[in-house]
Design a protein around this motif. Structure first.
Motif, PDB file in Angstrom:
ATOM      1  N   SER A  70     -33.460 -66.223   9.233  1.00 15.75           N
ATOM      2  CA  SER A  70     -34.519 -66.590  10.186  1.00 15.75           C
ATOM      3  C   SER A  70     -34.662 -68.093  10.327  1.00 15.75           C
ATOM      4  O   SER A  70     -35.732 -68.602  10.635  1.00 15.75           O
ATOM      5  N   HIS A  71     -33.585 -68.828  10.074  1.00 11.09           N
ATOM      6  CA  HIS A  71     -33.655 -70.283  10.166  1.00 11.09           C
ATOM      7  C   HIS A  71     -33.977 -70.732  11.598  1.00 11.09           C
ATOM      8  O   HIS A  71     -33.310 -70.301  12.539  1.00 11.09           O
ATOM      9  N   PRO A  72     -34.966 -71.605  11.786  1.00  8.89           N
ATOM     10  CA  PRO A  72     -35.121 -72.237  13.100  1.00  8.89           C
ATOM     11  C   PRO A  72     -33.911 -73.140  13.356  1.00  8.89           C
ATOM     12  O   PRO A  72     -33.362 -73.730  12.427  1.00  8.89           O
ATOM     13  N   LEU A  73     -33.482 -73.230  14.625  1.00  5.99           N
ATOM     14  CA  LEU A  73     -32.333 -74.058  14.968  1.00  5.99           C
ATOM     15  C   LEU A  73     -32.770 -75.276  15.764  1.00  5.99           C
ATOM     16  O   LEU A  73     -33.435 -75.152  16.793  1.00  5.99           O
ATOM     17  N   VAL A  74     -32.368 -76.443  15.284  1.00  5.09           N
ATOM     18  CA  VAL A  74     -32.597 -77.710  15.971  1.00  5.09           C
ATOM     19  C   VAL A  74     -31.247 -78.207  16.473  1.00  5.09           C
ATOM     20  O   VAL A  74     -30.253 -78.154  15.739  1.00  5.09           O
ATOM     21  N   VAL A  75     -31.212 -78.681  17.702  1.00  2.00           N
ATOM     22  CA  VAL A  75     -29.977 -79.238  18.268  1.00  2.00           C
ATOM     23  C   VAL A  75     -30.195 -80.715  18.574  1.00  2.00           C
ATOM     24  O   VAL A  75     -31.180 -81.078  19.224  1.00  2.00           O
ATOM     25  N   ILE A  76     -29.300 -81.557  18.082  1.00  2.18           N
ATOM     26  CA  ILE A  76     -29.311 -82.982  18.415  1.00  2.18           C
ATOM     27  C   ILE A  76     -28.125 -83.235  19.324  1.00  2.18           C
ATOM     28  O   ILE A  76     -26.962 -83.107  18.916  1.00  2.18           O
ATOM     29  N   ALA A  77     -28.410 -83.564  20.579  1.00  2.00           N
ATOM     30  CA  ALA A  77     -27.349 -83.770  21.569  1.00  2.00           C
ATOM     31  C   ALA A  77     -27.937 -84.488  22.771  1.00  2.00           C
ATOM     32  O   ALA A  77     -29.154 -84.517  22.961  1.00  2.00           O
TER      33      ALA A  77
ATOM     34  N   ALA B 164     -26.616 -73.080  27.904  1.00  2.00           N
ATOM     35  CA  ALA B 164     -26.130 -72.172  28.939  1.00  2.00           C
ATOM     36  C   ALA B 164     -24.960 -71.314  28.473  1.00  2.00           C
ATOM     37  O   ALA B 164     -24.652 -70.288  29.096  1.00  2.00           O
ATOM     38  N   THR B 165     -24.298 -71.709  27.387  1.00  5.33           N
ATOM     39  CA  THR B 165     -23.104 -70.991  26.941  1.00  5.33           C
ATOM     40  C   THR B 165     -23.321 -70.205  25.647  1.00  5.33           C
ATOM     41  O   THR B 165     -22.387 -69.571  25.164  1.00  5.33           O
ATOM     42  N   THR B 166     -24.528 -70.237  25.072  1.00  7.59           N
ATOM     43  CA  THR B 166     -24.773 -69.542  23.816  1.00  7.59           C
ATOM     44  C   THR B 166     -25.995 -68.649  23.918  1.00  7.59           C
ATOM     45  O   THR B 166     -26.915 -68.920  24.692  1.00  7.59           O
ATOM     46  N   GLU B 167     -26.007 -67.604  23.110  1.00  8.33           N
ATOM     47  CA  GLU B 167     -27.162 -66.721  23.030  1.00  8.33           C
ATOM     48  C   GLU B 167     -28.011 -67.034  21.805  1.00  8.33           C
ATOM     49  O   GLU B 167     -29.027 -66.383  21.572  1.00  8.33           O
ATOM     50  N   VAL B 168     -27.610 -68.026  21.031  1.00  7.19           N
ATOM     51  CA  VAL B 168     -28.374 -68.417  19.854  1.00  7.19           C
ATOM     52  C   VAL B 168     -29.690 -69.052  20.293  1.00  7.19           C
ATOM     53  O   VAL B 168     -29.715 -69.895  21.193  1.00  7.19           O
ATOM     54  N   GLN B 169     -30.784 -68.646  19.661  1.00 10.19           N
ATOM     55  CA  GLN B 169     -32.084 -69.220  20.005  1.00 10.19           C
ATOM     56  C   GLN B 169     -32.185 -70.652  19.488  1.00 10.19           C
ATOM     57  O   GLN B 169     -31.930 -70.921  18.319  1.00 10.19           O
ATOM     58  N   ILE B 170     -32.563 -71.561  20.384  1.00  9.52           N
ATOM     59  CA  ILE B 170     -32.758 -72.963  20.020  1.00  9.52           C
ATOM     60  C   ILE B 170     -34.257 -73.231  19.952  1.00  9.52           C
ATOM     61  O   ILE B 170     -34.982 -73.014  20.919  1.00  9.52           O
ATOM     62  N   ASP B 171     -34.732 -73.682  18.803  1.00  8.56           N
ATOM     63  CA  ASP B 171     -36.169 -73.874  18.610  1.00  8.56           C
ATOM     64  C   ASP B 171     -36.635 -75.278  18.960  1.00  8.56           C
ATOM     65  O   ASP B 171     -37.799 -75.479  19.292  1.00  8.56           O
ATOM     66  N   SER B 172     -35.729 -76.245  18.879  1.00 11.18           N
ATOM     67  CA  SER B 172     -36.108 -77.620  19.223  1.00 11.18           C
ATOM     68  C   SER B 172     -34.851 -78.415  19.569  1.00 11.18           C
ATOM     69  O   SER B 172     -33.785 -78.183  18.985  1.00 11.18           O
ATOM     70  N   ILE B 173     -34.976 -79.322  20.542  1.00  5.51           N
ATOM     71  CA  ILE B 173     -33.851 -80.170  20.943  1.00  5.51           C
ATOM     72  C   ILE B 173     -34.252 -81.630  20.804  1.00  5.51           C
ATOM     73  O   ILE B 173     -35.322 -82.040  21.281  1.00  5.51           O
ATOM     74  N   ILE B 174     -33.416 -82.406  20.159  1.00  6.45           N
ATOM     75  CA  ILE B 174     -33.591 -83.854  20.080  1.00  6.45           C
ATOM     76  C   ILE B 174     -32.552 -84.473  21.005  1.00  6.45           C
ATOM     77  O   ILE B 174     -31.345 -84.373  20.753  1.00  6.45           O
ATOM     78  N   HIS B 175     -32.996 -85.068  22.087  1.00  4.10           N
ATOM     79  CA  HIS B 175     -32.066 -85.638  23.057  1.00  4.10           C
ATOM     80  C   HIS B 175     -31.582 -87.009  22.587  1.00  4.10           C
ATOM     81  O   HIS B 175     -32.277 -88.009  22.714  1.00  4.10           O
ATOM     82  N   ALA B 176     -30.412 -87.000  22.004  1.00  3.53           N
ATOM     83  CA  ALA B 176     -29.773 -88.229  21.526  1.00  3.53           C
ATOM     84  C   ALA B 176     -28.317 -87.907  21.251  1.00  3.53           C
ATOM     85  O   ALA B 176     -27.961 -86.753  21.001  1.00  3.53           O
ATOM     86  N   SER B 177     -27.466 -88.916  21.318  1.00  6.93           N
ATOM     87  CA  SER B 177     -26.065 -88.722  20.975  1.00  6.93           C
ATOM     88  C   SER B 177     -25.916 -88.842  19.457  1.00  6.93           C
ATOM     89  O   SER B 177     -26.110 -89.932  18.903  1.00  6.93           O
ATOM     90  N   PRO B 178     -25.592 -87.760  18.742  1.00  9.28           N
ATOM     91  CA  PRO B 178     -25.490 -87.850  17.277  1.00  9.28           C
ATOM     92  C   PRO B 178     -24.402 -88.807  16.821  1.00  9.28           C
ATOM     93  O   PRO B 178     -24.533 -89.441  15.771  1.00  9.28           O
ATOM     94  N   ASP B 179     -23.333 -88.923  17.620  1.00  6.79           N
ATOM     95  CA  ASP B 179     -22.254 -89.830  17.241  1.00  6.79           C
ATOM     96  C   ASP B 179     -22.639 -91.291  17.435  1.00  6.79           C
ATOM     97  O   ASP B 179     -21.972 -92.188  16.913  1.00  6.79           O
ATOM     98  N   GLY B 180     -23.724 -91.524  18.184  1.00  7.14           N
ATOM     99  CA  GLY B 180     -24.187 -92.892  18.398  1.00  7.14           C
ATOM    100  C   GLY B 180     -25.265 -93.316  17.426  1.00  7.14           C
ATOM    101  O   GLY B 180     -25.750 -94.453  17.492  1.00  7.14           O
ATOM    102  N   LEU B 181     -25.646 -92.402  16.515  1.00 12.03           N
ATOM    103  CA  LEU B 181     -26.679 -92.709  15.525  1.00 12.03           C
ATOM    104  C   LEU B 181     -26.048 -92.988  14.162  1.00 12.03           C
ATOM    105  O   LEU B 181     -25.029 -92.395  13.807  1.00 12.03           O
ATOM    106  N   SER B 182     -26.668 -93.855  13.411  1.00 12.02           N
ATOM    107  CA  SER B 182     -26.241 -94.057  12.031  1.00 12.02           C
ATOM    108  C   SER B 182     -26.629 -92.819  11.228  1.00 12.02           C
ATOM    109  O   SER B 182     -27.502 -92.043  11.644  1.00 12.02           O
ATOM    110  N   ASP B 183     -26.002 -92.611  10.086  1.00  8.51           N
ATOM    111  CA  ASP B 183     -26.347 -91.464   9.249  1.00  8.51           C
ATOM    112  C   ASP B 183     -27.829 -91.492   8.876  1.00  8.51           C
ATOM    113  O   ASP B 183     -28.487 -90.449   8.833  1.00  8.51           O
TER     114      ASP B 183
END
Length: 383
Positions: free
Chosen positions: A231-238, A248-267
Motif C-alpha cells: 500500500s505504498h503511496p507513490l511519488v513521482v519526481i519528473a 498516460a501510459t501507466t495504471e499505477v496510482q500516483i499520489d503526488s508529483i514533484i515537477h522537477a528534472s531529477p537529473d538536474g538536481l543534486s543528490d
C-alpha cells in the motif's frame, strides 16, 4: 541460498512464511552496509548473530541448529555481502530457511520461539509507513523508499534502469539508427554536451515518441511489480512533460508529483524534496488512520487493549493493526479458552503474535509516527 531468495518481502510472502511455522523457529534481523569498506562488517555481524541463534536454539531442534550452521558458509561469500540493501532478515525453520533483503534498516534481533519474529518488518512489507519515489527522466528511472525522515535508493534487478536498456533496436527493416545531436551551445566536436537521439525515416519524431511511450510503459510495469500487494503511496519526481506522459501510459496510482528534472538536481536536493513530500503524505495518512481508530473505538469495532487485540486477531477480525513505539509484551494465549495472560518473565511476544495473526487473516499492519500519536498498539476490526 540463491538469488530468488533475496527479495524484499510483501504481505503475501510474509503470510506464506508464517504458514510454514512448525515447532522451533529462528529469526535474525540485521542492518547491512551497501557499499564501501563497511561491507566487510556485514559478514562478521552475521556470523555473530547466527551463533547467538544457535545458542538460543540449544537442544530444542537439531534440524534448526544444522540449518543455521550450514548458513555460516555465507560469511566467506564476499560477493554476497557486497550486494546488499539496507537490511537482512533470515528465518530458519525445521524444514526450510528463507532470506529476505530489506529496503530499510531494522532493529537488530535474534529470536527463537514457536513463531517467526515478523513484527519489525510487517509494516514495511504491507507498504505502510513509507513511500515509493520514482525519479524519472527520458534517460533513466530510479526508485527510492522514504519514511519521511530518510530516503534509500533501490538497487536490484529492476532499478535503476536506463531507457536504452528497456527499448531495443527495431527489426532489420525499420531498425533505428543511433546518432548524436549537439545541444544548444556548440557542436559535439567543440566539447559541448550532447543528446543521444533515435531516428528512422524522415525526422524520426514518430519513432522517438513511440520509443518513449514504450520506455515509460515498461517503467510503469516495473514499478507495479515492485509495489505489488503493498500500500505504498507513490511519488513521482519528473518534469511536467515526462510526468504527464508517464501518467498516460501507466495504471499505477500516483499520489503526488514533484515537477522537477531529477537529473538536474543534486543528490542532496533530490533527497530533500522526496523526504519532505513523503513526510507530508505519511503524516496525512497517519492522521486519517488515527481518526478512523477513534471512530472504530466509539462503535466498539476497535481497541487499544493488547489482550483484546490478540483475541480478535486470532479470530481473523483485525483489518488494520496500528503500531507505535512498541515494546515486547511477554505472555501467553490459549486459543481454546481465548484467554490472554501477561507474563513479564517469559512466554511469547504478544505484539508479534497479533502481527502474525493479522497477516494470516489478510489484514494490514501499519506504523504510526510516534511524534504524531501516543499509540503503542491498536486495531481496527472488520465488523
Amino acid at each position: 541460498m540463491n538469488a530468488k531468495d533475496l527479495a524484499i518481502p510483501n504481505r503475501a510472502e510474509l503470510a506464506n512464511l508464517i504458514g510454514k511455522e512448525y515447532r522451533t523457529c529462528a529469526s535474525i534481523l540485521m542492518n547491512t552496509y551497501e557499499s564501501g569498506r563497511e561491507t566487510t562488517q556485514n559478514s562478521i555481524r552475521f556470523k555473530n548473530l547466527v551463533n547467538q541463534a544457535i545458542e538460543q536454539v540449544g537442544s530444542r531442534s537439531e534440524r534448526v541448529t544444522t540449518r543455521l550452521n550450514d548458513l555460516l558458509h555465507l560469511t566467506n561469500d564476499s560477493t554476497f555481502w557486497q550486494n546488499q540493501s539496507h537490511g537482512l532478515a533470515l528465518f530458519v525453520g525445521e524444514e526450510f530457511d528463507q532470506l529476505f533483503k530489506l529496503d530499510h534498516a531494522p532493529k537488530e534481533v535474534v529470536y527463537v520461539g514457536e513463531h517467526f519474529y515478523t513484527l519489525p518488518i510487517a509494516a514495511a512489507s504491507c507498504g505502510t509507513g513509507s513511500t515509493r519515489v520514482l525519479a524519472l527522466s527520458w534517460e533513466r528511472a530510479r526508485l527510492f523508499s522514504s519514511d519521511g525522515h530518510e530516503a534509500f535508493e533501490h538497487t536490484d534487478h529492476r532499478f535503476p534502469v536506463a531507457m536504452d536498456e528497456l527499448v531495443t533496436a527495431r527489426d532489420a527493416e525499420s531498425q533505428l539508427q543511433y546518432s548524436t545531436h549537439s545541444t544548444q551551445g556548440g557542436s559535439t566536436n567543440s566539447g559541448a554536451s550532447s543528446t543521444a537521439m533515435y531516428h528512422g525515416h524522415g525526422d524520426g519524431e514518430d519513432d522517438i515518441a513511440a520509443d518513449r511511450d514504450m520506455y515509460l510503459t515498461r517503467v510503469g510495469r516495473m514499478v507495479a511489480d515492485e509495489m505489488y500487494n503493498t500500500s505504498h503511496p507513490l511519488v513521482v519526481i519528473a518534469t511536467e512533460k515526462v510526468a504527464g506522459h508517464f501518467a498516460a501510459t501507466t495504471e499505477v496510482q500516483i499520489d503526488s508529483i514533484i515537477h522537477a528534472s531529477p537529473d538536474g538536481l543534486s543528490d542532496q536536493d533530490l533527497h530533500k524534496r522526496m523526504i519532505e513530500t513523503s513526510h507530508s503524505l505519511l503524516k496525512r495518512s497517519a492522521a486519517d488512520l488515527t481518526e478512523q481508530l477513534g471512530t472504530a473505538i466509539a462503535k466498539e469495532s476497535g481497541s487499544t487493549e493488547l489482550s483484546d487485540i490478540v483475541v480478535q486477531a486470532a479470530d481473523g477480525r483485525v483489518e488494520t493493526l496500528l503500531l507505535g513505539e512498541w515494546q515486547p509484551q511477554q505472555g501467553s494465549f490459549d486459543r481454546d479458552s481465548r484467554q490472554v495472560q501477561m507474563n513479564e518473565n517469559g512466554g511469547t511476544d504478544l505484539v508479534n503474535l497479533a502481527v502474525r495473526e493479522t497477516l494470516k487473516a489478510g489484514g494490514t499492519v501499519t506504523q504510526i509516527a510516534t511524534d504524531d500519536s501516543d499509540i503503542s498498539v491498536a486495531a481496527i476490526y472488520r465488523f
